[in-house]
Design an enzyme around this catalytic site. Structure first.
Site, PDB file in Angstrom:
ATOM      1  N   ASP A   1       0.855  -1.194   0.000  1.00  0.00           N
ATOM      2  CA  ASP A   1       0.000   0.000   0.000  1.00  0.00           C
ATOM      3  C   ASP A   1       0.892   1.246   0.000  1.00  0.00           C
ATOM      4  O   ASP A   1       1.863   1.337   0.771  1.00  0.00           O
ATOM      5  CB  ASP A   1      -0.900   0.010   1.236  1.00  0.00           C
ATOM      6  CG  ASP A   1      -1.895   1.159   1.184  1.00  0.00           C
ATOM      7  OD1 ASP A   1      -2.908   0.990   0.512  1.00  0.00           O
ATOM      8  OD2 ASP A   1      -1.642   2.204   1.812  1.00  0.00           O
TER       9      ASP A   1
ATOM     10  N   ASN B   1      -2.668  12.545  -3.405  1.00  0.00           N
ATOM     11  CA  ASN B   1      -3.638  12.903  -4.454  1.00  0.00           C
ATOM     12  C   ASN B   1      -4.245  14.279  -4.203  1.00  0.00           C
ATOM     13  O   ASN B   1      -4.396  15.089  -5.116  1.00  0.00           O
ATOM     14  CB  ASN B   1      -4.745  11.843  -4.500  1.00  0.00           C
ATOM     15  CG  ASN B   1      -4.653  10.989  -5.744  1.00  0.00           C
ATOM     16  OD1 ASN B   1      -3.874  11.277  -6.648  1.00  0.00           O
ATOM     17  ND2 ASN B   1      -5.433   9.933  -5.799  1.00  0.00           N
TER      18      ASN B   1
ATOM     19  N   HIS C   1      -4.895  14.396  -9.157  1.00  0.00           N
ATOM     20  CA  HIS C   1      -5.042  13.020  -9.635  1.00  0.00           C
ATOM     21  C   HIS C   1      -4.076  12.663 -10.767  1.00  0.00           C
ATOM     22  O   HIS C   1      -3.582  11.531 -10.792  1.00  0.00           O
ATOM     23  CB  HIS C   1      -6.487  12.762 -10.072  1.00  0.00           C
ATOM     24  CG  HIS C   1      -7.435  12.703  -8.920  1.00  0.00           C
ATOM     25  ND1 HIS C   1      -7.493  11.628  -8.059  1.00  0.00           N
ATOM     26  CD2 HIS C   1      -8.335  13.611  -8.450  1.00  0.00           C
ATOM     27  CE1 HIS C   1      -8.395  11.852  -7.130  1.00  0.00           C
ATOM     28  NE2 HIS C   1      -8.924  13.046  -7.351  1.00  0.00           N
TER      29      HIS C   1
ATOM     30  N   ASP D   1      -1.750   9.451 -10.503  1.00  0.00           N
ATOM     31  CA  ASP D   1      -1.641   8.358 -11.470  1.00  0.00           C
ATOM     32  C   ASP D   1      -0.176   8.113 -11.854  1.00  0.00           C
ATOM     33  O   ASP D   1       0.276   6.968 -11.966  1.00  0.00           O
ATOM     34  CB  ASP D   1      -2.450   8.682 -12.729  1.00  0.00           C
ATOM     35  CG  ASP D   1      -3.943   8.641 -12.467  1.00  0.00           C
ATOM     36  OD1 ASP D   1      -4.343   8.127 -11.396  1.00  0.00           O
ATOM     37  OD2 ASP D   1      -4.705   9.121 -13.323  1.00  0.00           O
TER      38      ASP D   1
ATOM     39  N   ARG E   1      11.878 -10.778  -7.693  1.00  0.00           N
ATOM     40  CA  ARG E   1      13.028 -11.676  -7.545  1.00  0.00           C
ATOM     41  C   ARG E   1      13.212 -12.615  -8.735  1.00  0.00           C
ATOM     42  O   ARG E   1      14.308 -12.857  -9.177  1.00  0.00           O
ATOM     43  CB  ARG E   1      12.863 -12.508  -6.271  1.00  0.00           C
ATOM     44  CG  ARG E   1      12.827 -11.688  -5.004  1.00  0.00           C
ATOM     45  CD  ARG E   1      12.929 -12.572  -3.772  1.00  0.00           C
ATOM     46  NE  ARG E   1      11.951 -13.650  -3.819  1.00  0.00           N
ATOM     47  CZ  ARG E   1      12.245 -14.927  -3.621  1.00  0.00           C
ATOM     48  NH1 ARG E   1      13.499 -15.279  -3.407  1.00  0.00           N
ATOM     49  NH2 ARG E   1      11.319 -15.852  -3.657  1.00  0.00           N
TER      50      ARG E   1
ATOM     51  N   GLU F   1      -4.558   2.282  -4.579  1.00  0.00           N
ATOM     52  CA  GLU F   1      -3.111   2.410  -4.388  1.00  0.00           C
ATOM     53  C   GLU F   1      -2.508   1.115  -3.832  1.00  0.00           C
ATOM     54  O   GLU F   1      -1.385   1.133  -3.328  1.00  0.00           O
ATOM     55  CB  GLU F   1      -2.795   3.582  -3.453  1.00  0.00           C
ATOM     56  CG  GLU F   1      -3.238   3.408  -2.008  1.00  0.00           C
ATOM     57  CD  GLU F   1      -4.673   3.889  -1.770  1.00  0.00           C
ATOM     58  OE1 GLU F   1      -5.040   4.137  -0.632  1.00  0.00           O
ATOM     59  OE2 GLU F   1      -5.430   4.016  -2.771  1.00  0.00           O
TER      60      GLU F   1
END
Length: 635
Positions: free
Chosen positions: A507, A515, A520, A524, A539, A551
């Site tokens: 997150d 934002n 916005h 983005d 990996r 998000e």
């Protein structure tokens, strides 16, 4: 053609041509009329079958979330029943009442301060996003306390497990109290005095749920919730009444109807439209594309009867004998209607197919029949002329041989084999045919070239469409759909091999503030940047990086245990922090992420949802620990 017949009016050829023209014309007209009616019924019958099939598929699809809600409520009530049958547990629940709830001066109760925000009780238990309101008419005894506490615990258990999938989950006790799992703290919303005092008995789900003598699930009348700017309904299931005929609890879920309405507005068959109404006497409308304002203005009470929708009255009548999940047909003057009850609901969905949709196909078929008739007429005229004129029999044979070659292969016609030097009508026909054959050959070459081009374009479009269906449009990484498929596949593979499977829930920290501050478009761009970093630092090739929603990102890492997953997550946190992407609304001054990790070897008694839940809980711990860090699953 008319001029040719007129010039040969008195000759055998002229009379034969005129007779052929009249005969084929009558045949074409008769075939056209027959074709019109045959095609009309064929196309309409095809529409009926397609309408039935697509409507039944839609009914089953739309029933899925309601089946999930019904299963949740059954499990909620079963756990409530089992807990209530344990006297020792009920004594503990009654004691927990005073630890969880706080009594106010007006006699009402709410959860203690800080619980909703995630602060722990003295014994370490946490109940984030859980709030409660209880305004009893009488002081609660131990029985009421035990029931209310149990309702609080079960609402948290089922509500948190369905986070992001259901709007909210709550259990209501008849003593006018209910705890609820949702984003808003109801303890700060309701009051217990004055004109806005909470009166649960005025709510439809409360009044109907506790008044019934059965445990049947009920749906409230649709209503518009202005706080969420959305249409909603409440689904409530009471427990079995006790010996006194009373209920102890209602298991409730509020359902947002906007997505259902949006899907209803886009039926599977182009040109059709859909409606949803309750299976009651008046046909209370849930959705109708032409009467959305009337439904909203009436606060969900508008119906087929009240709006006097005569065209829908046969549909309403037919709905009374419809079986859930099974579509049936009703035909009116202007349209065919497929209708059926959405399983697990009291709602009827009807899909309307106007007859006018069939007319273009019917006219197209009619035009083909007429065109074939005209072509047949021309062919017969040339055949008659060839038969009647003996001197053209041999040239005509060569000409027909050449025609067969044109139809059977892609080779050019050899002009020398045709009677092109003849000065009569056959010579003219041979020369015209030679020119036509050349044009056909050229047209065929062009057509084949275009077919190859179009085939290549279609294959390329299909490849792009496949990529789009599994790629997140914003970030360019895998989307939620591909994530779900890969998680299912990797879970089964790890279960077969008894190997660990790790999941990282990621997150972006303080992203809402990002934002709000940068806008916005910048938000983005930030998500794209984070996605690129996550993808570039995975990996192995077997790892999948996907956007989970908003998000949030997820990484599936096969053959990875708990320690490896945590090291991997810490490495990702460090790499993103090293980018120092500016974030002035963050205490750290740059963009960071919090990561929750979970890993397990799939067992028969576990599901992939267990892995998701543990990763989500670990993410919560990472956030609670200050963000910009990775947290492992709880042992």
């Amino acid at each position: 053609m008319a001029l040719l017949i007129e010039k040969n009016n008195k000759s055998l050829v002229g009379r034969s041509l005129r007779a052929a023209f009249l005969r084929i014309s009558l045949v074409a007209l008769g075939a056209g009329a027959i074709s019109y009616f045959v095609n009309y019924h064929s196309i309409v019958e095809s529409a009926r079958q397609q309408l039935l099939l697509s409507t039944e598929q839609t009914l089953q699809r739309e029933s899925l979330p309601f089946r999930e809600i019904r299963d949740l409520q059954r499990n909620f009530l079963e756990e409530f029943r089992q807990a209530r049958s344990d006297p020792q547990l009920n004594r503990k629940l009654a004691a927990d009442f005073d630890h969880i709830f706080l009594r106010h001066e007006d006699g009402s109760y709410t959860q203690r301060p800080g619980l909703f925000e995630g602060e722990p009780l003295a014994d370490g238990r946490r109940f984030p996003n859980m709030s409660a309101t209880y305004a009893p008419d009488i002081p609660p005894d131990d029985d009421i306390k035990a029931r209310f506490t149990l309702s609080y615990l079960l609402s948290y258990k089922f509500g948190s497990s369905m986070k992001g999938r259901l709007f909210n989950v709550y259990g209501v006790v008849p003593e006018k109290g209910f705890p609820i799992y949702q984003d808003a703290d109801i303890a700060k919303v309701f009051t217990y005095s004055g004109p806005d005092a909470l009166k649960l008995e005025t709510y439809e789900f409360y009044a109907r749920g506790f008044a019934t003598d059965s445990d049947a699930t009920l749906f409230t009348r649709m209503y518009f919730d202005y706080s969420n700017n959305a249409w909603m309904t409440t689904i409530a299931t009471p427990d079995k009444p006790n010996a006194a005929g009373k209920h102890e609890i209602l298991a409730c879920v509020d359902v947002l109807l906007d997505e259902l309405m949006q899907r209803t507005a886009q039926p599977m068959i182009q040109g059709t439209y859909s409606t949803i109404f309750q299976a009651d006497a008046d046909g209370t409308l849930i959705y109708h594309p032409k009467y959305t304002d009337a439904i909203k203005d009436s606060e969900g009470s508008a119906s087929i009867a009240s709006l006097k929708l005569d065209a829908l009255m046969p549909v309403l009548k037919a709905s009374r004998s419809t079986q859930p999940g099974k579509a049936s047909l009703v035909e009116t003057t202007d349209e065919i209607v497929a209708l059926g009850i959405i399983p697990e609901t009291p709602w009827v969905m009807s899909v309307h197919y106007p007859y006018r949709l069939a007319r273009p196909a019917i006219l197209q078929n009619l035009a083909i029949v007429i065109a074939l008739g005209l072509v047949t007429l021309l062919v017969e005229i040339f055949i008659i002329r060839s038969i009647l004129l003996e001197q053209v029999a041999a040239p005509l044979k060569r000409l027909t041989d050449a025609m067969r070659k044109v139809g059977a292969s892609n080779n050019r016609v050899e002009i020398g084999q045709l009677p092109t030097r003849s000065e009569d009508e056959i010579g003219d026909l041979a020369r015209e045919f030679a020119g036509m054959a050349e044009r056909v050959h050229e047209a065929r070459q062009v057509l084949e070239s275009k077919v190859r081009e179009r085939t290549a374009e279609l294959e390329d479009a299909n490849r792009r469409l496949q990529a789009m269906s599994t790629t997140d449009e914003l970030t360019g990484i895998a989307n939620r759909r591909l994530f779900d498929d890969v998680l299912e596949r990797e879970w089964r593979r790890a279960q077969r091999k008894s190997s660990p499977l790790a999941l990282l829930m990621i997150d972006v920290d303080w992203f809402k503030a990002y934002n709000d501050h940068y806008g916005h478009p910048a938000g983005d761009a930030c998500l794209k940047h984070v996605a690129q970093i996550l993808a570039s630092h995975s990996r192995r090739a077997g790892d999948l990086v996907a956007r989970y929603g908003g998000e949030e990102f997820v990484i599936i890492s096969p053959a990875t245990d708990k320690e490896q997953a945590l090291l991997f997550a810490q490495h990702l946190c460090e790499r993103l922090a090293a980018e120092t992407l500016p974030h002035c609304q963050s205490p750290l001054g740059h963009v960071t992420v919090s990561i929750g990790t979970a890993a397990m070897i799939p067992q028969a008694d576990l599901t992939k949802e267990t892995l998701l839940l543990q990763a989500d809980q670990a993410l919560y711990q990472a956030k609670q620990g200050g963000r910009n860090r990775a947290a492992p699953q709880e042992s």
